[in-house]
Design an enzyme around this catalytic site. Structure first.
Site, short mmCIF file in Angstrom:
data_model
loop_
_atom_site.label_atom_id
_atom_site.label_comp_id
_atom_site.label_asym_id
_atom_site.label_seq_id
_atom_site.Cartn_x
_atom_site.Cartn_y
_atom_site.Cartn_z
CG HIS A 132 42.32 50.52 -18.63
ND1 HIS A 132 41.33 51.18 -19.34
CD2 HIS A 132 42.63 49.43 -19.36
CE1 HIS A 132 41.06 50.50 -20.43
NE2 HIS A 132 41.85 49.43 -20.47
CG ASP A 151 40.06 54.19 -17.98
OD1 ASP A 151 40.96 54.09 -17.14
OD2 ASP A 151 40.05 53.53 -19.03
CB SER A 166 41.83 49.96 -23.83
OG SER A 166 41.08 48.90 -23.32
#
Length: 464
Positions: free
Chosen positions: A255, A314, A397
């Site tokens: 993402h 992801d 992230s």
């Protein structure tokens, strides 16, 4: 492309003023002008170098967009892109140096910017050419970029320079001036991150040099802060493969938005960390001493190739254009693709573009679906129930989750953790992405086990 920033030893103004026989960097292969050729005059004062002034940005709108992005689980941004079309032939000023080389300079100003970074849509320098970026006060400098930074994708992206104005400075042998290919396609106006007040991570975060965190210094060397497209930021890390050949494979979160079209824009800051330890009173009892030291944002490399991704876990895998320089002192993390759940976990990350931090969970992780509290669901993620020390934030992230054996078992997707709570985070499982599809672009197996060993686990690789 790879580059370690160094300070200029001698300014160009002093260089041009030196006697012809004493000048530095004279290229003996460049033909000297015939007798009677007019000699160059004094160089333009920096205040007289042409300036390209960018239009103002709407900070209110940017902050509103950031809130919407956060609500949708998208990666944070630190800069706003401003498209331009600038070449040495359309803007700036060319001058002739006393040694026969050519000098091109242009000032670029974006008032109010906390930082500026550049995206060159066309980049190819001939032998002997050198490109620098620096602020007018001479406090910060990036470069030189040279022929070594030419790549097949023909682009160059720079790390952020902390100023609202910078100087582009190119020197090139006169006989190769016509071979310069340089087109600036975007200037990114930094409005957050990289030292800005909004970028400060939560007080419960722990530097990699603090107490128990310092025992993870080797693994921390695998982790870097990523700039993507000059506007977004995430965390990523180098990972070992069964050939143990130092191939620069880097894992991050899907993402974060790296794909085939923009992988060339990835810039990795390797040493954005404190050698010492910054601690608040709340964290001091758990992790060591207070020691204020400046971090080092100078060691970076730019450019990558997209290799694979898995939308369920992801995960995205890219390969850097070049192996990291020895001066970057990197480590290639080991991994564990078994179904075993870690008994204890550590994540190393860059919260909010801040220096490298470490967080600890002393409880077993559980296997679940993404954002699910009950398992196993589709078994795509590892759930951390809460961090006993530290936390994660926007920008974390893509960070690696290490198990008690110091091997990566997951990559941070998202969650609810923050300073002041004991909320969960979810990491995409390496085991779930190992055989994710029928093609190499959809799985990790082909890249992390190129020898086809079938290994369930692999230790890290230390080039030292």
């Amino acid at each position: 492309m790879r580059r370690a920033t160094t300070l200029l030893a001698v300014s160009l103004l002093a260089w041009a003023a030196m006697p012809a026989g004493a000048q530095l960097g004279v290229d003996a292969s460049v033909p000297q002008p015939p007798p009677g050729t007019p000699q160059p005059g004094p160089l333009l004062d920096l205040d007289d170098v042409p300036r390209y002034r960018l239009p103002p940005v709407n900070l209110w709108r940017l902050e509103r967009d950031d809130e919407e992005r956060a609500a949708r689980g998208l990666p944070a941004q630190y800069a706003a892109p401003i498209p331009v079309a600038i070449t040495p032939w359309s803007h700036g000023a060319w001058e002739r140096l006393a040694n026969g080389r050519r000098l091109w300079r242009l000032r670029i100003a974006s008032p109010g910017a906390l930082s500026l970074n550049l995206g060159f849509s066309r980049f190819s320098l001939p032998a002997g050419a050198r490109l620098y970026l620096y602020d007018p006060a001479g406090e910060h400098e990036i470069g030189p970029f040279t022929q070594r930074d030419n790549d097949l994708h023909g682009q160059l992206w720079t790390p952020p320079l902390p100023s609202d104005e910078l100087v582009l400075e190119l020197t090139v042998p006169a006989v190769r001036q016509h071979r310069v290919v340089l087109e600036l396609g975007v200037v990114n106006h930094g409005y957050a991150g990289f030292g800005a007040p909004r970028a400060k991570s939560g007080d419960c975060n722990v530097d990699v040099g603090c107490g128990i965190a310092s025992s993870w210094a080797r693994e921390a060397r695998s982790v870097g802060l990523l700039s993507i497209g000059g506007v977004r930021f995430c965390t990523g890390f180098l990972v070992n493969n069964t050939a143990e050949d130092g191939r620069p494979l880097l894992l991050t979160a899907r993402h974060c938005g790296i794909d085939e079209g923009n992988a060339a824009s990835v810039v990795v800051l390797w040493r954005h960390a404190f050698d010492g330890c910054r601690l608040t009173a709340a964290a001091a009892a758990d992790a060591g001493r207070i020691c204020a030291q400046d971090d080092d944002q100078r060691l970076f490399q730019t450019g990558a190739i997209w290799r694979a991704e898995d939308p369920v876990t992801d995960l995205t895998l890219i390969e850097l254009d070049d192996p990291p320089e020895p001066a970057f002192d990197v480590y290639y993390a080991g991994w564990d693709r078994s179904d075993a759940e870690p008994r204890r976990s550590v994540v190393i990350h860059h919260p909010n573009t801040d220096a490298k931090r470490v967080s600890f969970d002393l409880q077993p992780a559980t296997t679940t679906s993404y954002l699910s509290d009950r398992g196993p669901g589709n078994a795509s993620h590892l759930r951390i129930g809460g961090w006993e020390l530290g936390t994660t934030e926007g920008g974390s992230s893509g960070a690696p989750l290490f198990n008690q054996d110091r091997r990566v078992v997951g990559v941070l997707h998202g969650g609810h953790a923050a300073c002041g709570n004991h909320a969960p985070d979810w990491f995409g499982r390496l085991s779930a992405a190992w055989d994710g599809g029928s093609r190499p672009q959809w799985r990790l197996r082909d890249w992390l086990d190129p020898l086809g060993t079938g290994a369930l686990a692999l230790d890290g690789l230390d080039p030292r």
